[in-house]
Write a protein that holds these residues in place. Structure first.
Motif, mmCIF file in Angstrom:
data_model
loop_
_atom_site.group_PDB
_atom_site.id
_atom_site.type_symbol
_atom_site.label_atom_id
_atom_site.label_comp_id
_atom_site.label_asym_id
_atom_site.label_seq_id
_atom_site.Cartn_x
_atom_site.Cartn_y
_atom_site.Cartn_z
ATOM 1 N N ASP A 1 -19.881 57.519 -60.983
ATOM 2 C CA ASP A 1 -19.848 56.104 -61.368
ATOM 3 C C ASP A 1 -18.437 55.692 -61.784
ATOM 4 O O ASP A 1 -17.969 54.599 -61.422
ATOM 5 C CB ASP A 1 -20.836 55.833 -62.513
ATOM 6 N N ARG A 2 -17.753 56.531 -62.570
ATOM 7 C CA ARG A 2 -16.375 56.209 -62.972
ATOM 8 C C ARG A 2 -15.466 56.123 -61.752
ATOM 9 O O ARG A 2 -14.612 55.247 -61.662
ATOM 10 C CB ARG A 2 -15.854 57.250 -63.971
ATOM 11 N N ASP B 1 -13.658 50.344 -57.075
ATOM 12 C CA ASP B 1 -13.870 48.898 -57.150
ATOM 13 C C ASP B 1 -12.613 48.185 -57.639
ATOM 14 O O ASP B 1 -12.242 47.133 -57.110
ATOM 15 C CB ASP B 1 -15.048 48.575 -58.088
ATOM 16 N N GLU C 1 -16.048 52.917 -60.085
ATOM 17 C CA GLU C 1 -15.389 51.839 -60.825
ATOM 18 C C GLU C 1 -13.906 51.779 -60.459
ATOM 19 O O GLU C 1 -13.340 50.701 -60.281
ATOM 20 C CB GLU C 1 -15.575 52.032 -62.337
#
Length: 133
Positions: free
Chosen positions: A36-37, A43, A40
């Motif tokens: 997830d990091r 992104d 991010e």
């Protein structure tokens, strides 16, 4: 050494299995948190890329406007060149006409002078002949 198969599950073995499964899920959760990091970060990078593309798009729009101005200026220069060419052509035709008229007038003047000279010579000869006779 041969592995012995166990035939029964004790509470202690089930608790041990439960602890190991929980620990495995914790590791999986940690890995998902890392993923997830990373997403991010990806992104954020995509947002940076999007901003850069917006800047590039703005630059292209500026360049397009400049090209449009250059195109208009070239069209104006072309139109002016055509107008100057027409004016030059018209002036050249007028000068040719004036020169032709001038040469024709000069030709008539030369013929008139020649006829006057011939007339004077004829009169002079006639006077000399009359005086001698």
């Amino acid at each position: 050494m041969a592995v012995m198969a166990r035939d029964s599950w004790t509470d202690e073995r089930l608790d041990d299995l439960n602890t190991r499964v929980d620990r495995g899920f914790e590791l999986v959760d940690q890995r998902f948190e890392q993923v997830d990091r990373r997403f991010e970060q990806v992104d954020q990078r995509f947002e940076q890329v999007d901003r850069r593309f917006e800047q590039v798009d703005q630059r292209f729009e500026q360049i397009d406007r400049r090209f449009e101005r250059v195109d208009r200026q070239l069209e104006e220069v072309r139109d002016e060149f055509i107008a100057v060419r027409r004016e030059f052509k018209d002036e050249l035709i007028a000068v040719r006409g004036e020169m032709k008229d001038g040469f024709e007038q000069m030709h008539r003047t030369m013929i008139t002078i020649l006829l006057a000279m011939v007339g004077c010579m004829f009169t002079g000869f006639a006077t000399v002949i009359a005086a001698l006779s």
